[in-house]
Design an enzyme around this catalytic site. Structure first.
Site, mmCIF file in Angstrom:
data_model
loop_
_atom_site.group_PDB
_atom_site.id
_atom_site.type_symbol
_atom_site.label_atom_id
_atom_site.label_comp_id
_atom_site.label_asym_id
_atom_site.label_seq_id
_atom_site.Cartn_x
_atom_site.Cartn_y
_atom_site.Cartn_z
ATOM 1 N N LYS A 1 -0.212 8.637 1.128
ATOM 2 C CA LYS A 1 -0.941 9.238 2.267
ATOM 3 C C LYS A 1 -0.397 8.686 3.593
ATOM 4 O O LYS A 1 -0.165 7.477 3.703
ATOM 5 C CB LYS A 1 -2.429 8.898 2.175
ATOM 6 C CG LYS A 1 -3.118 9.579 1.008
ATOM 7 C CD LYS A 1 -4.581 9.241 0.994
ATOM 8 C CE LYS A 1 -5.195 9.901 -0.228
ATOM 9 N NZ LYS A 1 -6.443 9.298 -0.642
ATOM 10 N N ARG B 1 9.607 -0.775 -16.504
ATOM 11 C CA ARG B 1 8.567 -0.049 -17.247
ATOM 12 C C ARG B 1 8.092 1.195 -16.471
ATOM 13 O O ARG B 1 7.934 2.275 -17.020
ATOM 14 C CB ARG B 1 7.362 -0.978 -17.497
ATOM 15 C CG ARG B 1 6.341 -0.326 -18.408
ATOM 16 C CD ARG B 1 4.996 -0.994 -18.335
ATOM 17 N NE ARG B 1 5.017 -2.328 -18.906
ATOM 18 C CZ ARG B 1 3.923 -3.083 -19.019
ATOM 19 N NH1 ARG B 1 2.763 -2.625 -18.606
ATOM 20 N NH2 ARG B 1 3.994 -4.296 -19.521
ATOM 21 N N TYR B 2 7.882 1.003 -15.177
ATOM 22 C CA TYR B 2 7.402 2.122 -14.361
ATOM 23 C C TYR B 2 8.438 3.249 -14.356
ATOM 24 O O TYR B 2 8.106 4.433 -14.456
ATOM 25 C CB TYR B 2 7.144 1.625 -12.926
ATOM 26 C CG TYR B 2 6.513 2.675 -12.065
ATOM 27 C CD1 TYR B 2 5.135 2.752 -11.905
ATOM 28 C CD2 TYR B 2 7.304 3.638 -11.417
ATOM 29 C CE1 TYR B 2 4.562 3.735 -11.139
ATOM 30 C CE2 TYR B 2 6.735 4.622 -10.647
ATOM 31 C CZ TYR B 2 5.370 4.666 -10.499
ATOM 32 O OH TYR B 2 4.812 5.654 -9.744
ATOM 33 N N GLU B 3 9.698 2.841 -14.261
ATOM 34 C CA GLU B 3 10.788 3.820 -14.234
ATOM 35 C C GLU B 3 10.841 4.620 -15.543
ATOM 36 O O GLU B 3 11.019 5.846 -15.521
ATOM 37 C CB GLU B 3 12.099 3.062 -14.042
ATOM 38 C CG GLU B 3 13.341 3.904 -14.109
ATOM 39 C CD GLU B 3 14.588 3.045 -13.954
ATOM 40 O OE1 GLU B 3 14.485 1.804 -13.987
ATOM 41 O OE2 GLU B 3 15.657 3.627 -13.799
ATOM 42 N N ASP C 1 4.938 0.352 -4.775
ATOM 43 C CA ASP C 1 3.806 1.277 -4.583
ATOM 44 C C ASP C 1 4.134 2.225 -3.443
ATOM 45 O O ASP C 1 4.438 1.769 -2.334
ATOM 46 C CB ASP C 1 2.540 0.487 -4.258
ATOM 47 C CG ASP C 1 2.135 -0.435 -5.399
ATOM 48 O OD1 ASP C 1 1.876 0.072 -6.500
ATOM 49 O OD2 ASP C 1 2.114 -1.667 -5.197
ATOM 50 N N GLU D 1 4.736 -11.275 -8.199
ATOM 51 C CA GLU D 1 3.837 -10.182 -8.601
ATOM 52 C C GLU D 1 2.402 -10.642 -8.338
ATOM 53 O O GLU D 1 2.029 -11.751 -8.708
ATOM 54 C CB GLU D 1 4.049 -9.839 -10.086
ATOM 55 C CG GLU D 1 3.114 -8.800 -10.672
ATOM 56 C CD GLU D 1 3.089 -7.484 -9.899
ATOM 57 O OE1 GLU D 1 4.117 -6.801 -9.823
ATOM 58 O OE2 GLU D 1 2.015 -7.144 -9.349
ATOM 59 N N ASP E 1 1.748 -12.729 -3.121
ATOM 60 C CA ASP E 1 2.480 -11.802 -2.257
ATOM 61 C C ASP E 1 3.927 -12.300 -2.055
ATOM 62 O O ASP E 1 4.147 -13.455 -1.635
ATOM 63 C CB ASP E 1 1.743 -11.739 -0.911
ATOM 64 C CG ASP E 1 2.222 -10.597 -0.034
ATOM 65 O OD1 ASP E 1 3.436 -10.317 -0.017
ATOM 66 O OD2 ASP E 1 1.379 -10.002 0.651
ATOM 67 N N ASP F 1 10.680 6.670 -7.456
ATOM 68 C CA ASP F 1 10.595 8.063 -7.922
ATOM 69 C C ASP F 1 9.883 8.900 -6.861
ATOM 70 O O ASP F 1 9.443 10.004 -7.134
ATOM 71 C CB ASP F 1 9.843 8.140 -9.259
ATOM 72 C CG ASP F 1 8.412 7.641 -9.137
ATOM 73 O OD1 ASP F 1 8.115 6.874 -8.199
ATOM 74 O OD2 ASP F 1 7.581 8.018 -9.986
HETATM 75 C C1 LIG Z 1 4.446 0.687 -9.000
HETATM 76 S S1 LIG Z 1 4.512 -0.958 -9.561
HETATM 77 C C2 LIG Z 1 6.191 -1.112 -10.161
HETATM 78 C C3 LIG Z 1 6.344 -2.315 -11.038
HETATM 79 C C4 LIG Z 1 7.776 -2.605 -11.505
HETATM 80 N N1 LIG Z 1 8.663 -2.895 -10.399
HETATM 81 C C5 LIG Z 1 8.340 -1.474 -12.336
HETATM 82 O O1 LIG Z 1 9.239 -0.768 -11.842
HETATM 83 O O2 LIG Z 1 7.863 -1.299 -13.479
HETATM 84 C C6 LIG Z 1 4.602 -1.895 -8.023
HETATM 85 C C7 LIG Z 1 4.221 -3.367 -8.261
HETATM 86 O O3 LIG Z 1 4.438 -4.106 -7.059
HETATM 87 C C8 LIG Z 1 3.412 -5.073 -6.941
HETATM 88 N N2 LIG Z 1 3.366 -5.463 -5.511
HETATM 89 C C9 LIG Z 1 3.086 -4.665 -4.456
HETATM 90 N N3 LIG Z 1 3.178 -5.337 -3.303
HETATM 91 C C10 LIG Z 1 3.537 -6.619 -3.639
HETATM 92 C C11 LIG Z 1 3.790 -7.786 -2.883
HETATM 93 N N4 LIG Z 1 3.683 -7.796 -1.533
HETATM 94 N N5 LIG Z 1 4.131 -8.918 -3.528
HETATM 95 C C12 LIG Z 1 4.227 -8.931 -4.878
HETATM 96 N N6 LIG Z 1 3.998 -7.850 -5.666
HETATM 97 C C13 LIG Z 1 3.650 -6.704 -5.042
HETATM 98 C C14 LIG Z 1 2.178 -4.366 -7.462
HETATM 99 O O4 LIG Z 1 1.171 -5.266 -7.868
HETATM 100 C C15 LIG Z 1 2.752 -3.563 -8.626
HETATM 101 O O5 LIG Z 1 2.675 -4.281 -9.839
#
Ligand SMILES: C[S@@+](CC[C@H](N)C(=O)[O-])C[C@H]1O[C@@H](n2cnc3c(N)ncnc32)[C@H](O)[C@@H]1O
Length: 234
Positions: free
Chosen positions: A138, A208-210, A134, A85, A112, A170
């Site tokens: 767009k 959590r996001y779900e 994410d 994360e 990353d 989603d």
């Molecule tokens: C929309 S959130 C969903 C978080 C979690 N998976 C949930 O369902 O609650 C997407 C997460 O992916 C992380 N993220 C995006 N690209 C990433 C990457 N290349 N490496 C690690 N984390 C990443 C973002 O910082 C963000 O916290």
């Protein structure tokens, strides 16, 4: 003359930190994170990563607040977990869960996930979770989506034969994007049929996001892709 440095991959994430880390999280980032962080360079030796031998290693990409990862790690102490994360507040939240639950089977990369994929041995992971990535809705940002041919090549290399890529979103367009990117690849088989089959599996652990998306009435899509058996010699 030095060679040009390799171009940096596009960011697949937004912000890396919020305003100010809460005290408990900040303390855990200073004290517990250095203990749980992956070794900084080189091939990752999974046998040396956890205090006790593990029957399998599962990876979660973008674990957010870490609720899913911590619940899975508590339910499967015989599995080693690597969580990636970039958002430091989320890392702090996972550390709080690890500390509270006394988990000894989690290692963390506060960066990353692609950096970790590049450093894992071939055929070393039995599962990879990519939950509610994410969506970059767009069109001009689609190239920032985590699912891309190059990320799938990395996942294909590190998953064992029969290993699973477990995806949820989603965002209908991202779900279809994922299907399109994986369809036609000989190394992955989609385990769902039509989008009508993209239902939540029975033993699912909610992220959590779900939880937020479902409370808001959003439709969620769940799909698993299985790494196909490698052909010897190829
Ligand atoms: C929309 S959130 C969903 C978080 C979690 N998976 C949930 O369902 O609650 C997407 C997460 O992916 C992380 N993220 C995006 N690209 C990433 C990457 N290349 N490496 C690690 N984390 C990443 C973002 O910082 C963000 O916290």
């Amino acid at each position: 003359m030095t060679a040009d440095p390799a171009p940096r991959p596009l960011r697949t994430f937004g912000r890396r930190r919020g305003h100010r880390l809460r005290q408990t999280r900040s303390t855990l980032v200073e004290t517990l994170l250095p203990v749980l962080r992956l070794p900084p360079v080189g091939l990752i030796d999974l046998d040396a990563l956890f205090p006790a031998p593990k029957r399998a290693v599962w990876l979660e990409i973008g674990f957010g607040g870490g609720e899913h990862l911590a619940t899975q790690a508590a339910a499967h102490p015989d599995v080693g977990f690597i969580g990636c994360e970039v958002y430091i507040d989320g890392v702090g939240s996972l550390l709080r869960h690890i500390d509270r639950l006394g988990l000894e089977n989690v290692r963390v990369h506060d960066g990353d996930a692609r950096e970790v994929l590049a450093r894992l041995p071939d055929a070393s992971l039995q599962r990879v979770y990519l939950l509610f990535p994410d969506p970059w809705p767009k069109a001009r940002h689609h190239k920032r989506r985590f699912i891309s041919p190059s990320a799938l090549d990395m996942l294909s290399r590190v998953l064992t034969d029969g290993g699973l890529l477990i995806f949820a979103s989603d965002h209908a367009d991202y779900a279809h994007w994922t299907l399109e990117n994986l369809t036609g690849r000989p190394d992955f088989q989609c385990l769902a049929g039509t989008p009508d089959d993209w239902r939540r599996p029975a033993d699912w652990v909610e992220s959590r996001y779900e939880a937020k998306a479902r409370t808001a009435g959003a439709r969620c899509f769940y799909v698993q892709f299985q790494r196909q058996e490698r052909t010897p010699g190829l």
